[in-house]
Design a protein around this motif. Structure first.
Motif, short mmCIF file in Angstrom:
data_model
loop_
_atom_site.label_atom_id
_atom_site.label_comp_id
_atom_site.label_asym_id
_atom_site.label_seq_id
_atom_site.Cartn_x
_atom_site.Cartn_y
_atom_site.Cartn_z
N UNK A 284 0.82 -1.21 0.00
CA UNK A 284 0.00 0.00 0.00
C UNK A 284 0.86 1.26 0.00
N UNK A 285 1.90 1.30 0.84
CA UNK A 285 2.75 2.50 0.91
C UNK A 285 3.39 2.78 -0.46
N UNK A 286 3.84 1.72 -1.13
CA UNK A 286 4.43 1.90 -2.46
C UNK A 286 3.38 2.34 -3.47
N UNK A 287 2.15 1.85 -3.31
CA UNK A 287 1.06 2.27 -4.20
C UNK A 287 0.79 3.75 -4.05
N UNK A 288 0.80 4.25 -2.81
CA UNK A 288 0.57 5.68 -2.57
C UNK A 288 1.67 6.50 -3.22
N UNK A 289 2.94 6.07 -3.04
CA UNK A 289 4.04 6.80 -3.66
C UNK A 289 3.92 6.81 -5.18
N UNK A 290 3.57 5.66 -5.75
CA UNK A 290 3.44 5.58 -7.20
C UNK A 290 2.32 6.48 -7.70
N UNK A 291 1.20 6.50 -6.97
CA UNK A 291 0.08 7.35 -7.37
C UNK A 291 0.44 8.83 -7.25
N UNK A 293 3.36 10.06 -7.72
CA UNK A 293 4.21 10.32 -8.89
C UNK A 293 3.37 10.49 -10.15
N UNK A 294 2.21 9.81 -10.17
CA UNK A 294 1.33 9.88 -11.34
C UNK A 294 0.33 11.03 -11.25
N UNK A 295 0.45 11.85 -10.19
CA UNK A 295 -0.39 13.05 -10.10
C UNK A 295 -1.52 13.00 -9.10
N UNK A 296 -1.71 11.89 -8.38
CA UNK A 296 -2.78 11.79 -7.39
C UNK A 296 -2.36 12.49 -6.10
N UNK A 297 -3.33 13.05 -5.37
CA UNK A 297 -3.04 13.68 -4.09
C UNK A 297 -3.36 12.75 -2.92
N UNK A 298 -3.49 11.45 -3.17
CA UNK A 298 -3.75 10.49 -2.11
C UNK A 298 -2.63 10.53 -1.09
N UNK A 299 -2.97 10.34 0.19
CA UNK A 299 -1.97 10.31 1.25
C UNK A 299 -2.16 9.08 2.10
N UNK A 300 -1.13 8.75 2.88
CA UNK A 300 -1.20 7.56 3.72
C UNK A 300 -2.42 7.67 4.65
N UNK A 301 -3.17 6.60 4.71
CA UNK A 301 -4.38 6.57 5.52
C UNK A 301 -5.64 6.59 4.69
N UNK A 302 -5.52 7.07 3.44
CA UNK A 302 -6.70 7.09 2.56
C UNK A 302 -6.88 5.72 1.91
N UNK A 303 -8.14 5.34 1.74
CA UNK A 303 -8.41 4.17 0.91
C UNK A 303 -8.26 4.59 -0.55
N UNK A 304 -7.93 3.63 -1.42
CA UNK A 304 -7.82 3.96 -2.83
C UNK A 304 -9.21 4.21 -3.40
N UNK A 305 -9.39 5.36 -4.04
CA UNK A 305 -10.66 5.65 -4.69
C UNK A 305 -10.69 5.05 -6.09
N UNK A 306 -11.85 5.15 -6.74
CA UNK A 306 -12.01 4.58 -8.07
C UNK A 306 -11.02 5.19 -9.06
N UNK A 307 -10.80 6.50 -8.98
CA UNK A 307 -9.86 7.14 -9.91
C UNK A 307 -8.44 6.66 -9.66
N UNK A 308 -8.08 6.48 -8.38
CA UNK A 308 -6.74 5.98 -8.07
C UNK A 308 -6.55 4.57 -8.61
#
Length: 435
Positions: A284-291, A293-308
């Motif tokens: 999950x932590x690597x997924x957040x970092x990758x997102x 890098x791809x322009x998402x503003x997701x942060x640790x603690x958030x569930x992945x949304x549909x757009x993510x």
């Protein structure tokens, strides 16, 4: 002697024989002294050729007035025809009209809006596209049941009416149940856990309900979910079972639904890649970092949304497991991750490629009575409402894991569709309760 009734899919086995086909007329064209009747019976389609002079005149004249979807019994000789999609055609000798509609069929050849088609869903199911989708749905359901049966799992039906909340109070359909409150089940998981402690490996499969006011292309308020639970499984074993299930499902659809995938114009190359290699794994932590890098503003603690999920899965050519989500983003019953000071839980979501996102959610369950009770208290849950569930941790508790796979999301991905609403016979969304 009356000609035998034969389903269209079996006509190839009766070339040269006189048979009776019972079905509906989905198209018709005439050329002077010949009627070409396109017939369907649910198993397939065939053309019936009706020649003036080879049938009674009153039957030939009656055929001129047939509306689409007239119900018929057609008797004739089966002829091989390599040009026909079915490989055969029927030379009509007798026509019996069971019912000829008194008005024009509302779904014509012109383009119709999706709202109209959903309003007439009871009739839209008769179309060739819907025929293909429902046959793929049927194939996947049968594939799943065979997969678990062959691996020694027992089917255990879970209740639809429940007093226990499985996935959070926000998405509940609440109703009066005599003198107490009840809910439409969000999941059968808690009951499957009880059954796993009795039988080892079980699954439940049925409708589940979420009252989320979501308008996305991935959401229904009523959908079907298969949920296995396995005693003595850790989450690595759990993920391997999920991968085996998805690979087996895709293999069976590719092998048995080639015609249906073709009718949907589905590019099968991405599906072949799913079968060819192992799935990806991403923390999950690597997924957040990758997102990020791809322009998402997701942060640790958030569930992945549909757009993510869409953005993330577009980076992979096969399904990807996202593992070890923060505990506050997931359900109360998930086991705290001992390798992360309990900040995350031992779980995974399986995301389908091509931008489709989550089709499976799974985890190792918390097997310790004290830790589960403390987590429930942290979340201000009433342990008395879950006394029977807590009992499972008091009497012979063992490590165990499970997951839920959404049928409709899986079909949507495998068929390459833009929206989930076509893959269930009668979709239920926040705006649709009819038909």
């Amino acid at each position: 002697m009356a000609a035998p009734w034969v389903y269209i899919k079996d006509l190839k086995e009766h070339v040269g024989e006189s048979v009776c086909v019972k079905g509906w007329m989905y198209n018709k064209r005439s050329s002077g002294k010949i009627h070409f009747l396109q017939l369907r019976d649910g198993s397939g389609t065939v053309q019936g050729v009706m020649v003036k002079g080879e049938v009674p005149d009153e039957q030939f004249d009656a055929a001129k007035g047939l509306w689409l979807e007239a119900s018929l019994e057609v008797t004739g000789v089966v002829r091989a025809d390599s040009r026909a999609p079915s490989g055969v055609e029927l030379t009509v000798a007798d026509l019996k009209i069971l019912q000829n509609p008194s008005e024009e069929y509302p779904i014509g050849k012109k383009d119709h809006g999706i709202d109209f088609l959903l309003d007439t869903r009871h009739l839209w199911l008769r179309s060739s596209r819907q025929n293909a989708l429902m046959k793929i749905r049927n194939e996947i359901i049968w594939s799943w049941r065979c997969f678990f049966h062959d691996r020694g799992f027992m089917l255990m039906d879970s209740p639809i009416l429940t007093g226990s909340i499985g996935e959070g109070a926000d998405g509940l359909f609440e109703l009066d149940y005599f003198d107490q409150k009840a809910y439409l089940a969000q999941t059968g998981q808690l009951y499957a856990e009880a059954a796993a402690m009795a039988f080892g490996k079980v699954y439940c499969f049925g409708p589940t309900f979420r009252a989320e006011k979501s308008k996305t292309r991935r959401h229904l308020t009523e959908f079907w979910m298969l949920e296995p639970e396995m005693a003595f499984y850790d989450n690595k074993m759990n993920m391997q079972l999920q991968e085996d299930l998805v690979v087996d499902t895709v293999k069976n659809v590719l092998a048995n639904c080639e015609k249906e995938l073709g009718a949907l114009e589905r590019d099968v190359e991405p599906l072949e890649k799913v079968v060819a290699g192992p799935f990806y794994h991403l923390n999950y932590r690597d997924a957040v970092r990758k997102l990020n890098e791809l322009g998402s503003d997701i942060k640790f603690g958030d569930d992945l949304g549909a757009d993510d999920e869409t953005v993330l899965t577009q980076q992979y050519d096969r399904p990807v497991f996202v593992e070890n989500y923060p505990k506050d983003a997931k359900a109360f019953y998930m086991k705290a991750n001992p390798e992360d000071n309990g900040e995350t839980v031992v779980c995974s979501d399986l995301l389908a490629p091509e931008g489709y996102g989550e089709i499976i959610g799974g985890s190792q369950r918390e097997e310790d009575y004290g830790r589960l009770l403390n987590r429930m208290k942290e979340l201000k849950m009433n342990p008395a409402d879950y006394d029977w569930y807590l009992d499972l941790r008091k009497f012979g508790s063992v490590p165990h894991s499970g997951f839920g796979i959404g049928l409709e999301r899986t079909i949507t991905w495998i068929c390459g569709l833009p929206h989930i609403r076509e893959v269930i016979p009668f979709p239920r969304t926040i705006y649709r309760l009819k038909p």
